[in-house]
Design an enzyme around this catalytic site. Sequence first.
Site: not given
Length: 367
Positions: A206, A260
Amino acid sequence: MLASELMLFPDGPLRPGWVRIEGGVLTEVAESAPPAEADAVEGILAPGFVDVHCHGGAGAAFDDGPEAAETARQVHLAHGTTTMLASLVSDDPDRLLNTVQALVPLVHDGRFAGVHLEGPWLSPQRAGAHDPDLLSAPGARELEMLLATGVVEMVTLAPELPGGIEAIRRIADAGAVPAVGHTDATYEQTREALAAGARAATHLFNGMRGLQHREPGPAAAMMEDGEALLELIADGVHVHPAMLSWVHRSAPGRCLLITDAMSATGGCDGDYRLGRLDVRVEGGVPRLVDTGSIAGSTLTMDRAVRVAVTEAGFSREDALRAASAVPAALLRRQDVGQLTRGARADLIVLDHQLQVNRVLRAGTEVS
Ligand SMILES: [Zn+2]
């Protein structure tokens, strides 16, 4: 004193064991039959989770000052995270320095293990949910000022930026973790970053150049390095479970689960902010209102462990270690992330569905 038929030791399968807790520390860890006075718990006894990449929860973000940071910390603590870095999103260097300074007391009193700067030295091509207007190349002076706070334990940066490699060297010299992320680096540039001291990939896949057969990019360079640790967002959305499974098999013992998590974690779908950007959460997935880019997650570590086990084929032991011992090793912490003698008494009890039922931090039960 706690005992379980299924205790997580630093190695090997879950098996019977017990721990003695004194003064907030594990003074004995054993496999033998537990002493009669031990409290036998139902389910898995494991070390508390260690999350090196988390931005907030309960409507609060670590960028918003000590009170907000404490509010967010409590949500994750209730889900079993007993050690965490406060991750901060990209900001103007002066404001960022103020934010870090405001968190110093919370690191000194032990509530946080340090600060993780995710930016502002990130690639505008791979900004993800970072405000592109706030991104810059690393400046030696601003880096020194941030490191001088003494609480920066991890810095995510794009090594291909001017000054990126020197910054990695300096961060490593200061004893913090340089991590490669939000990067458009090539395979070769990433190898240079590793040679300069980079030790981790920030949310592998990502916010980085993709994996391609003619241009392997950062993910391949990080995976083939035998030492680098690999952050994975195991929510089943950020990374396809087949890729989670493949990385886990290809890099055994080097995957670490992160959340996250952003401020919406522990809350409802709706409108939130990440730094200065508007975010809408639908079905638990936060996306930038402007670009639709995924903007962090609403994960807690226990759910990441469940996804790793049920969707990506991790064994329970591997998933639990990826959420505790591996991130603790990244931080070079021997006192957390493992049930060993002398470690802080951070313990969790999980049921057979891997739901967290009890959390103890430094021997104290968290309600
Ligand atoms: Zn990110």
